[in-house]
Design a protein around this motif. Sequence first.
Motif, mmCIF file in Angstrom:
data_model
loop_
_atom_site.group_PDB
_atom_site.id
_atom_site.type_symbol
_atom_site.label_atom_id
_atom_site.label_comp_id
_atom_site.label_asym_id
_atom_site.label_seq_id
_atom_site.Cartn_x
_atom_site.Cartn_y
_atom_site.Cartn_z
ATOM 1 N N LYS A 102 23.381 20.639 42.281
ATOM 2 C CA LYS A 102 24.204 21.726 41.668
ATOM 3 C C LYS A 102 23.478 22.348 40.309
ATOM 4 C CE LYS A 102 27.829 19.408 41.685
ATOM 5 N NZ LYS A 102 27.351 17.909 42.417
ATOM 6 N N ARG A 103 23.315 23.477 40.297
ATOM 7 C CA ARG A 103 23.013 24.303 39.144
ATOM 8 C C ARG A 103 24.347 24.941 38.580
ATOM 9 N NH1 ARG A 103 18.166 27.685 40.872
ATOM 10 N NH2 ARG A 103 19.360 27.489 42.823
ATOM 11 N N ILE A 104 24.735 24.436 37.179
ATOM 12 C CA ILE A 104 25.869 24.910 36.925
ATOM 13 C C ILE A 104 25.800 25.588 35.481
ATOM 14 C CG2 ILE A 104 28.353 24.083 35.994
ATOM 15 C CD1 ILE A 104 27.836 21.635 37.712
ATOM 16 N N TYR A 105 26.119 26.851 35.148
ATOM 17 C CA TYR A 105 26.087 27.545 34.091
ATOM 18 C C TYR A 105 27.249 28.512 34.117
ATOM 19 C CZ TYR A 105 23.191 30.452 36.902
ATOM 20 O OH TYR A 105 22.781 31.334 37.763
ATOM 21 N N THR A 106 27.551 29.363 32.962
ATOM 22 C CA THR A 106 28.831 30.345 32.897
ATOM 23 C C THR A 106 27.905 31.765 32.903
ATOM 24 O OG1 THR A 106 28.953 30.243 30.498
ATOM 25 C CG2 THR A 106 30.442 28.829 31.755
ATOM 26 N N ASP A 107 28.681 32.710 33.343
ATOM 27 C CA ASP A 107 28.081 34.106 33.207
ATOM 28 C C ASP A 107 28.684 34.592 31.381
ATOM 29 O OD1 ASP A 107 27.546 36.935 33.076
ATOM 30 O OD2 ASP A 107 28.945 37.157 34.846
ATOM 31 N N PRO A 108 27.641 34.745 30.798
ATOM 32 C CA PRO A 108 27.826 35.095 29.580
ATOM 33 C C PRO A 108 28.470 36.401 29.230
ATOM 34 C CG PRO A 108 25.618 35.325 29.796
ATOM 35 C CD PRO A 108 26.005 34.735 31.178
ATOM 36 N N ASP A 109 28.642 37.254 30.258
ATOM 37 C CA ASP A 109 29.131 38.702 30.117
ATOM 38 C C ASP A 109 30.621 38.765 31.068
ATOM 39 O OD1 ASP A 109 27.388 39.641 28.384
ATOM 40 O OD2 ASP A 109 26.061 40.041 29.931
ATOM 41 N N GLY A 110 30.994 37.517 31.337
ATOM 42 C CA GLY A 110 32.194 37.524 32.284
ATOM 43 C C GLY A 110 32.967 36.263 32.202
ATOM 44 N N GLU A 111 33.907 36.244 32.939
ATOM 45 C CA GLU A 111 34.830 35.037 32.726
ATOM 46 C C GLU A 111 34.637 34.429 34.022
ATOM 47 O OE1 GLU A 111 35.701 34.770 30.081
ATOM 48 O OE2 GLU A 111 36.986 36.456 29.013
ATOM 49 N N SER A 220 22.125 25.838 51.488
ATOM 50 C CA SER A 220 22.138 26.140 50.346
ATOM 51 C C SER A 220 23.344 27.098 50.371
ATOM 52 C CB SER A 220 20.731 27.021 49.600
ATOM 53 O OG SER A 220 19.801 26.309 49.862
ATOM 54 N N ARG A 221 23.998 27.107 49.280
ATOM 55 C CA ARG A 221 25.415 28.015 48.962
ATOM 56 C C ARG A 221 25.481 28.237 47.593
ATOM 57 N NH1 ARG A 221 24.754 28.866 53.559
ATOM 58 N NH2 ARG A 221 26.331 29.123 55.119
ATOM 59 N N ASP A 222 25.917 29.355 47.346
ATOM 60 C CA ASP A 222 26.285 30.041 45.753
ATOM 61 C C ASP A 222 27.705 29.948 45.649
ATOM 62 O OD1 ASP A 222 23.622 29.725 45.017
ATOM 63 O OD2 ASP A 222 23.305 31.871 45.667
ATOM 64 N N PHE A 223 28.549 29.500 44.614
ATOM 65 C CA PHE A 223 29.819 29.563 44.470
ATOM 66 C C PHE A 223 30.027 30.105 42.949
ATOM 67 C CE2 PHE A 223 29.158 25.847 47.255
ATOM 68 C CZ PHE A 223 29.668 26.290 48.213
ATOM 69 N N VAL A 224 30.990 31.235 42.957
ATOM 70 C CA VAL A 224 31.449 31.787 41.757
ATOM 71 C C VAL A 224 32.669 31.526 41.473
ATOM 72 C CG1 VAL A 224 31.490 33.558 40.206
ATOM 73 C CG2 VAL A 224 29.465 33.290 41.653
ATOM 74 N N ILE A 225 33.271 31.061 40.247
ATOM 75 C CA ILE A 225 34.820 30.681 40.095
ATOM 76 C C ILE A 225 34.895 31.829 39.042
ATOM 77 C CG2 ILE A 225 36.732 29.223 39.313
ATOM 78 C CD1 ILE A 225 34.875 27.114 40.493
ATOM 79 N N GLY A 226 35.976 32.946 39.483
ATOM 80 C CA GLY A 226 36.234 33.987 38.359
ATOM 81 C C GLY A 226 37.665 33.451 38.093
ATOM 82 N N PHE A 227 37.863 33.841 36.591
ATOM 83 C CA PHE A 227 39.042 33.722 36.045
ATOM 84 C C PHE A 227 39.589 35.202 35.405
ATOM 85 C CE2 PHE A 227 36.652 29.700 35.426
ATOM 86 C CZ PHE A 227 37.689 28.906 35.947
ATOM 87 N N GLY A 228 40.917 35.370 35.458
ATOM 88 C CA GLY A 228 41.380 36.533 34.914
ATOM 89 C C GLY A 228 42.953 36.586 35.042
ATOM 90 N N GLU A 229 43.333 37.749 34.794
ATOM 91 C CA GLU A 229 45.037 38.038 34.894
ATOM 92 C C GLU A 229 45.207 38.301 36.014
ATOM 93 O OE1 GLU A 229 46.577 40.729 31.790
ATOM 94 O OE2 GLU A 229 45.621 39.616 30.197
ATOM 95 N N PRO A 231 45.300 37.255 40.363
ATOM 96 C CA PRO A 231 44.148 37.173 41.488
ATOM 97 C C PRO A 231 43.317 38.343 41.524
ATOM 98 C CG PRO A 231 46.351 36.488 42.474
ATOM 99 C CD PRO A 231 46.823 37.269 41.131
ATOM 100 N N ALA A 232 43.737 39.635 41.710
ATOM 101 C CA ALA A 232 42.744 40.570 41.868
ATOM 102 C C ALA A 232 41.951 40.617 40.332
ATOM 103 C CB ALA A 232 43.487 42.069 41.675
ATOM 104 N N GLY A 233 42.295 40.389 39.120
ATOM 105 C CA GLY A 233 41.386 40.440 37.966
ATOM 106 C C GLY A 233 40.378 39.319 38.143
ATOM 107 N N ALA A 234 40.724 37.960 38.708
ATOM 108 C CA ALA A 234 39.901 36.892 39.032
ATOM 109 C C ALA A 234 38.979 37.233 40.005
ATOM 110 C CB ALA A 234 40.716 35.684 39.167
#
Length: 447
Positions: A102-111, A220-229, A231-234
Motif C-alpha cells: 500500500k502507498r499511503i498519503y493525503t491530497d494536499p489540495d483536498g480533504e 492493483s486497486r486505488d482507493f480514495v477516502i474523501g471527507f466533507g460536510e 455524503p455529497a461533499g465527501a
Amino acid sequence: AGASYEAYVDGRYQDGGPTGVVSKVWFSIADGVLTETMYGLIHEAQIKQMRLAVVTETGLSVEGTDTTSRTEYLHVDGAGRPLSPAYRVITTDQQGRYEIEKRIYTDPDGESLIVRTVIRALKGPVTPYLLLEPHMANTGGGDKGLASVGGLGAWEGDVALQLLPNVPFEAASVGFLGVSDGLTDLADGRLDNVYSASGEPGTIMLTGALPRVEAGQTLSRDFVIGFGEGPAGAAAGAGATMADLDGALARFNGEGDYVGWEDYIASLTDLPRLAAQSTDGGKLAYASALMLKVQEDRTYAGALIASLSNPWGETVDATNPSTGYKAVWPRDFYQVAMALMALGDHQTPLAAFRYLPQVQVTASTPGNTGATGWFLQKTHVDGQIEWVGVQLDQTAMPIMLGWRLWKAGELSDAELTGFYSRMIKPAADFLVQGGTAGILWNDRRIT
C-alpha cells in the motif's frame, strides 16, 4: 503518521497561500494497516482502521492479525533520508500465501486520503475484501452507512466520508460490528449476506469485495477516502482527488515548482548539522522533523499536540469522544516547539508561542472561580478544557519558550513587551505567589 505540509500565511493557516487549499486530514499506521484517521481538528478521528481480509484455499487471513509488516518512506533523497511522510507499507501473510503493498498519503489540495494497493498471490489463489471501520465524529457509535459497488459511505451528523475505488467492487456491504459486518460474514470464506444500507445508526463496518487473484498474479486497486460536510461533499472531494493521484503525490512531496514537504525540510537550517552528527546518515533526524511538524493542527496554527496516538492500555467507552494524546499539554508542547527550534524551524515555534494564550487560565476562562495565570494541563486544540491538574512546569515552560524565542531573535522586543503584560507576568506571578485553583474538580491551594 502523516499529513500534508501547509505553509503559513502571516503566521496562520488559510487557503490561498503557497500551498493552496489547507488540507485537514491526518492518518496513522500500525501493524501494517491504516489506523486512526482524522479530519477537521487534529483530534477528530473519523476512521478506526482500514485493512484487507483475504480468503485463501486454507482459510481466512486478516491484515494486522495474520501478517507481518514493514513500513518504508515513499520519497527519500539519495542518502535514503525521508523527504515526506508518504509511505509504502508491505504486509505479508504469515503462511506466505499473499503480499499486500500500500502507498499511503493525503491530497494536499483536498480533504482526501489516498491508498494505492497492489495484492500479490504468492501461494495459491486469494480473494481479498476491503474492510473499513468508520469512527465518525470521533465516536465508535452513531454512524450510518451506505454500500454499493461504486463506493462506501458513512456519516454522523454533518460529517461524512466516502471511499471511492478506481474500479467498482465485485460486491459491497455495510453491517453492524460483530453481528452483520463483512468480517463476521467471511468466517466461512464467503460474503453470504450483502446489505446496502445500515438503516439505524450504530457501530458499523463497510466491506468491498475485490476480484479473485490467481497464484502468481497481482491485482492493483486505488482507493480514495474523501471527507466533507455530508455524503455529497465527501464524494465530490474524493472524486476530485481520484482524477490525479500522481499529481497529488507530487504536490504532497513538493516536487518541482510545487510547495510541499521538500520545501519544509529544506527550510530547516540546522537539520544538516544534526544529520551530520548522527550515526545513520540523518535518517532518524529527517523522520523526526517530519513527525514533529505533522502533529500541529491546521486550524489553530501553533497548536502542537503530544502525539497522534492513544495511550497504551487505556480503555475508553467508544460512545464518548476521546482525544488520547492528540491534545495540547504545555509540557509536551514546549518540548516539541524547542525541538523544532533546534532543527532550524523559524516559524512554527513562534506560532506556538502566539497560540499559548488560548490555554492560559484567566478570569474569563469558562468555569474559573480561582487563581489565574497558570496554563491548563490538557486541552483540545480549540482550547476546550479536558484536564485541570496543576503542574508548575506546565506554567514555567511557556515562559521559557518566550525567552528562548526572544534570545534567538525570533520574537521582537515590542511583541515580547505585549506578551509580558498579558501572559508572561501572570504566569510568573502564579509560580511565585500560588493560589487556589477553581476549575471543575480542582479547588486545591497551590503554594
